[in-house]
Design a protein around this motif. Sequence first.
Motif, PDB file in Angstrom:
ATOM      1  N   PHE A   1      59.331  -6.910  52.816  1.00 51.94           N
ATOM      2  CA  PHE A   1      57.935  -6.682  53.184  1.00 51.94           C
ATOM      3  C   PHE A   1      57.479  -7.697  54.223  1.00 51.94           C
TER       4      PHE A   1
ATOM      5  N   ARG B   1      64.502   1.497  65.086  1.00 51.97           N
ATOM      6  CA  ARG B   1      65.696   0.640  65.126  1.00 51.97           C
ATOM      7  C   ARG B   1      65.589  -0.269  66.345  1.00 51.97           C
TER       8      ARG B   1
ATOM      9  N   LEU C   1      66.079  -2.475  61.204  1.00 54.17           N
ATOM     10  CA  LEU C   1      65.315  -1.234  61.116  1.00 54.17           C
ATOM     11  C   LEU C   1      63.938  -1.605  60.581  1.00 54.17           C
TER      12      LEU C   1
ATOM     13  N   PHE D   1      60.443  -0.358  59.170  1.00 55.16           N
ATOM     14  CA  PHE D   1      59.764   0.778  58.567  1.00 55.16           C
ATOM     15  C   PHE D   1      58.263   0.527  58.506  1.00 55.16           C
TER      16      PHE D   1
ATOM     17  N   GLN E   1      71.001  -4.518  53.781  1.00 55.26           N
ATOM     18  CA  GLN E   1      70.017  -5.206  52.942  1.00 55.26           C
ATOM     19  C   GLN E   1      68.930  -4.263  52.458  1.00 55.26           C
ATOM     20  N   ASP E   2      68.180  -4.713  51.478  1.00 59.13           N
ATOM     21  CA  ASP E   2      67.018  -3.946  51.043  1.00 59.13           C
ATOM     22  C   ASP E   2      65.847  -4.267  51.969  1.00 59.13           C
ATOM     23  N   PRO E   3      64.869  -3.383  52.035  1.00 61.35           N
ATOM     24  CA  PRO E   3      63.700  -3.640  52.899  1.00 61.35           C
ATOM     25  C   PRO E   3      62.911  -4.854  52.423  1.00 61.35           C
TER      26      PRO E   3
ATOM     27  N   GLN F   1      64.308  -4.070  57.520  1.00 63.56           N
ATOM     28  CA  GLN F   1      65.552  -3.871  56.782  1.00 63.56           C
ATOM     29  C   GLN F   1      66.737  -4.243  57.668  1.00 63.56           C
ATOM     30  N   GLY F   2      67.378  -5.359  57.341  1.00 65.09           N
ATOM     31  CA  GLY F   2      68.575  -5.766  58.045  1.00 65.09           C
ATOM     32  C   GLY F   2      69.770  -4.957  57.578  1.00 65.09           C
TER      33      GLY F   2
ATOM     34  N   ASP G   1      60.294   7.271  59.588  1.00 66.55           N
ATOM     35  CA  ASP G   1      61.745   7.275  59.810  1.00 66.55           C
ATOM     36  C   ASP G   1      62.274   5.950  60.351  1.00 66.55           C
TER      37      ASP G   1
ATOM     38  N   TYR H   1      57.806  -3.047  56.881  1.00 63.89           N
ATOM     39  CA  TYR H   1      58.988  -3.610  56.236  1.00 63.89           C
ATOM     40  C   TYR H   1      60.086  -3.787  57.288  1.00 63.89           C
TER      41      TYR H   1
END
Lengths: 113, 115
Positions: free
Chosen positions: A45, A109, A88, A90, A41-43, A37-38, A106, A35
Amino acid sequence: AAGVIQSPRHLIKEKRETATLKCYPIPRHDTVYWYQQGPGQDPQFLISFYEKMQSDKGSIPDRFSAQQFSDYHSELNMSSLELGDSALYFCASSFGGLNQPQHFGDGTRLSIL
Amino acid sequence: AQTVTQSQPEMSVQEAETVTLSCTYDTSENNYYLFWYKQPPSRQMILVIRQEAYKQQNATENRFSVNFQKAAKSFSLKISDSQLGDTAMYFCAFTKETSGSRLTFGEGTQLTVNP
């Protein structure tokens, strides 16, 4: 309990460079997800693998590729990096056969200068 | 395609009180799973609670419980006895009942627990 391990934790690159992110799933987990994640924002996919085969694909740029290896770890390869790739990243894993919940690492980044 | 909507960008609650976060979703699937994830300032993504769509009974995990209304496509999270450590961004998420399927997240609700 063992968790999902991602490396590196932080990565700084310049535009047009390449980056490789690594993910080691929880032992016995056979499914890996990536995933992005900016900020704020939400993650979102990117891609997933179940038993080393691609199982789902999201809005992953053509500049990105990923694979899952025989030991179930996964790598996300990113080329021709752009400023907008700063985020980020994930990795999550699950025991896919029973559609168990995804457990997240975790994150890495990534900052593009 | 599935969509998940969280209409409350921010919420606050006093310590020890109860708060409910809202989530609605849209899908044509009959079998699926719903989740609430918590993301504290450390940015970790932590699973809070999970609900299988085929189960009528609402899931409960200690101080966290859900109100799952399948017909209304609603999945709210109730946090009882709120603690300072509950301060975090909360994401509602959906996944199909297929191995390796993606999580689709809502926009998130920033919850602040005040002392």
